[in-house]
Design a protein around this motif. Structure first.
Motif, short mmCIF file in Angstrom:
data_model
loop_
_atom_site.label_atom_id
_atom_site.label_comp_id
_atom_site.label_asym_id
_atom_site.label_seq_id
_atom_site.Cartn_x
_atom_site.Cartn_y
_atom_site.Cartn_z
N THR A 182 0.90 -1.14 -0.31
CA THR A 182 0.37 -0.19 -0.07
C THR A 182 0.66 1.34 -0.27
O THR A 182 1.98 1.11 -0.35
N GLY A 183 0.49 2.76 -0.44
CA GLY A 183 0.82 3.68 -0.68
C GLY A 183 0.56 5.08 0.10
O GLY A 183 -0.21 4.64 0.85
N ARG A 184 0.49 6.19 0.19
CA ARG A 184 0.57 6.77 0.39
C ARG A 184 -0.38 8.20 -0.19
O ARG A 184 -0.54 8.04 -1.34
N HIS A 185 -0.80 8.97 0.59
CA HIS A 185 -2.67 9.70 -0.07
C HIS A 185 -1.55 11.01 0.00
O HIS A 185 -1.03 11.79 1.43
N VAL A 186 -1.42 12.17 -1.03
CA VAL A 186 -1.60 13.07 -1.14
C VAL A 186 -2.98 14.27 -1.28
O VAL A 186 -3.63 13.98 -2.21
N PRO A 187 -3.39 14.84 -0.42
CA PRO A 187 -4.46 15.65 -0.41
C PRO A 187 -4.90 16.42 -1.19
O PRO A 187 -4.35 17.02 -2.16
N GLN A 188 -6.35 16.60 -1.74
CA GLN A 188 -6.12 17.77 -2.99
C GLN A 188 -6.63 18.88 -2.65
O GLN A 188 -6.63 19.43 -1.81
N PRO A 189 -5.73 19.54 -3.62
CA PRO A 189 -5.06 20.64 -4.08
C PRO A 189 -6.44 21.53 -3.25
O PRO A 189 -6.34 22.86 -1.91
N ASP A 190 -7.79 22.13 -3.06
CA ASP A 190 -8.87 22.52 -2.57
C ASP A 190 -9.94 22.00 -1.71
O ASP A 190 -10.94 22.39 -0.84
N TYR A 200 -1.95 13.42 8.83
CA TYR A 200 -2.21 13.03 9.84
C TYR A 200 -1.53 11.44 9.08
O TYR A 200 -0.98 10.63 10.00
N ARG A 201 -1.75 10.67 8.69
CA ARG A 201 -1.89 9.24 7.97
C ARG A 201 -0.32 9.08 7.77
O ARG A 201 0.07 8.15 7.68
N GLY A 202 0.24 10.30 6.88
CA GLY A 202 1.13 9.95 5.95
C GLY A 202 2.74 10.31 7.30
O GLY A 202 3.33 9.30 7.36
N GLU A 203 1.90 10.65 8.71
CA GLU A 203 2.94 11.00 9.09
C GLU A 203 3.24 10.02 10.36
O GLU A 203 3.90 10.01 11.12
N PHE A 204 1.47 9.69 10.81
CA PHE A 204 1.52 7.98 11.39
C PHE A 204 2.63 6.98 11.03
O PHE A 204 3.09 6.35 11.53
N LEU A 205 2.59 6.86 9.42
CA LEU A 205 3.31 6.04 8.87
C LEU A 205 4.53 6.18 8.23
O LEU A 205 5.11 5.09 8.22
N GLY A 206 4.71 7.27 8.64
CA GLY A 206 6.53 7.79 8.19
C GLY A 206 6.57 8.41 6.77
O GLY A 206 6.01 7.46 5.89
N ASP A 207 8.19 8.06 6.85
CA ASP A 207 8.23 8.82 5.27
C ASP A 207 9.49 7.92 4.85
O ASP A 207 9.86 7.75 3.45
N GLN A 208 9.72 6.57 5.32
CA GLN A 208 10.05 5.65 4.72
C GLN A 208 9.72 4.05 4.53
O GLN A 208 8.37 3.55 4.97
#
Length: 407
Positions: free
Chosen positions: A141-149, A160-168
């Motif tokens: 599974t991968g990471r989400h990026v929020p919609q600009p709007d 927060y999900r990205g921070e929870f799972l980390g950058d590695q």
């Protein structure tokens, strides 16, 4: 960290990418990768998702399972060469609908995607399939990026999900079931994280372990069972899709409630006493926090830390009103107001995202969103406790029926 089964291994990714790239060069990827997308009234934005799939360096089979679209969703899917299946609207189920799509696909690697998730980059598919060079890996599974709007709540949930799972990259495996049961809630959740917004699974394992027909968190349930069976999952933040939602507070409350009801059970967490004695007390605590939020918005209070520390000791006019109508808990219980603690915890987390968008002037929306999250999760914990003790009231059963809809 190794005992948690979370490993960072760039060499693993390098070998996997090389293997899949070679596979793609042999023009065999289309026969081995299928993308399954459940849809309903996806709108013209669905074209962005399909275009991103078409632009990949690797070919793939696309299977769309539609549950009663009245717009051009099916027409768009066929325009891009997708195989389409139609099911009655009332029969949609997060687990079984995806099983249906997989059963009607041919790939040895099956990609799960949602209609409004747009893959980023032309090597998204290649990178998503890469970890399967390790035979022990059954899901990625991968990471989400929020919609600009997206609004502040939608952005915060994604970030927060990205921070929870980390950058590695994380290679997730379970040392043993007994050890898993010693972990706390966040450790268990991070270990088994799997998300069908953007995921991939190995067909031969899915045939032994399909998704269960669940209305919520079918992906997390699958992740638990995959690791418990001795296999590996991989989270790779380099695999990215644009995906977020702008939702009303009522939706966030329902989703928080459903998550609070379901996720602790999937993670086999013990049921704990939420700190209230009966239905009257839970609604009293909720009523008090609603009054506090109303005061913060009305009085334009943005220094919530000072407010949260002083409002208990310094009664305000609205507190007298709540007490008069029976919505304020007795003073001894007020300091143990679990909803209030949860509310300020969420506010503190959302504030970090809010601060990164100085042009955003929706502090009141942040407060209402945090309140919705706190109320939903607290009611869920109370319901689970009552259920475990055989103490469910008719009122809580009616509330369950109302909150469990539309997520």
């Amino acid at each position: 960290m190794a005992r948690l089964g979370l490993q960072r291994n760039q060499e693993f990714l390098r070998r996997g990418c090389q293997g899949v790239a070679a596979f793609a060069r042999q023009n065999q990827v289309a026969e081995t990768v299928s993308i399954v997308i459940p849809t309903k009234n996806a709108g013209e934005e669905f074209r962005d998702t399909l275009t991103a799939i078409r632009n990949q360096t690797c070919e793939s089979e696309v299977v769309v399972v539609d549950s009663g679209s009245s717009d051009r969703t099916l027409e768009l899917a066929r325009e891009f060469g997708a195989r389409t299946l139609s099911i009655p609207p009332g029969s949609f189920n997060h687990g079984e609908t995806r099983n249906l799509g997989i059963r009607n696909s041919t790939g040895r690697i099956c990609i799960m995607l949602v209609q409004d998730a747009v893959p980023i980059g032309d090597r998204w598919l290649e990178t998503l399939a890469a970890p399967f060079s390790d035979e022990r890996v059954v899901g990625v599974t991968g990471r989400h990026v929020p919609q600009p709007d997206s609004d502040i709540a939608g952005r915060w949930q994604v970030e927060y999900r990205g921070e929870f799972l980390g950058d590695q990259m994380l290679i997730q495996e379970m040392a043993s079931w007994d050890y898993f049961l010693t972990l706390n809630f966040e450790q268990r959740l991070r270990l088994v994280s799997f998300d069908n917004v953007c995921s991939a699974l190995r067909r031969d394992f899915w045939e032994k372990c399909p998704f269960q027909p669940l209305p919520f968190a079918e992906d997390l349930d699958w992740g638990v069972r995959a690791l418990a069976a001795g296999h590996r999952l991989v989270y790779d933040p380099a695999i990215r899709v644009v995906h977020s939602h702008t939702r009303p507070a009522a939706y966030h409350m329902r989703r928080s409630y459903i998550s609070g009801r379901v996720v602790p059970k999937l993670l086999h967490m013990p049921v704990t006493n939420p700190g209230v004695r009966d239905d009257k007390e839970i609604f009293a605590q909720i009523g008090f926090v609603c009054g506090e939020v109303q005061a913060m918005i009305t009085e334009k209070i943005t220094d919530w830390r000072e407010f949260s520390a002083t409002s208990i000791a310094e009664p305000r006019p609205w507190e007298a009103f709540l007490s008069a109508v029976g919505l304020r808990p007795p003073p001894p219980n007020l300091k143990l107001n679990t909803v209030r603690e949860s509310f300020y915890h969420v506010v503190g987390r959302v504030e970090k995202t809010f601060a990164r968008y100085p042009g955003e002037s929706a502090w009141g929306s942040v407060l209402v969103y945090a309140l919705a999250e706190a109320v939903g999760s607290f009611v869920a914990s109370y319901y689970n406790w009552c259920e475990s003790q055989g103490l469910l009231s008719d009122g809580m059963k009616r509330l369950e029926a109302a909150l469990a809809q539309g997520v």
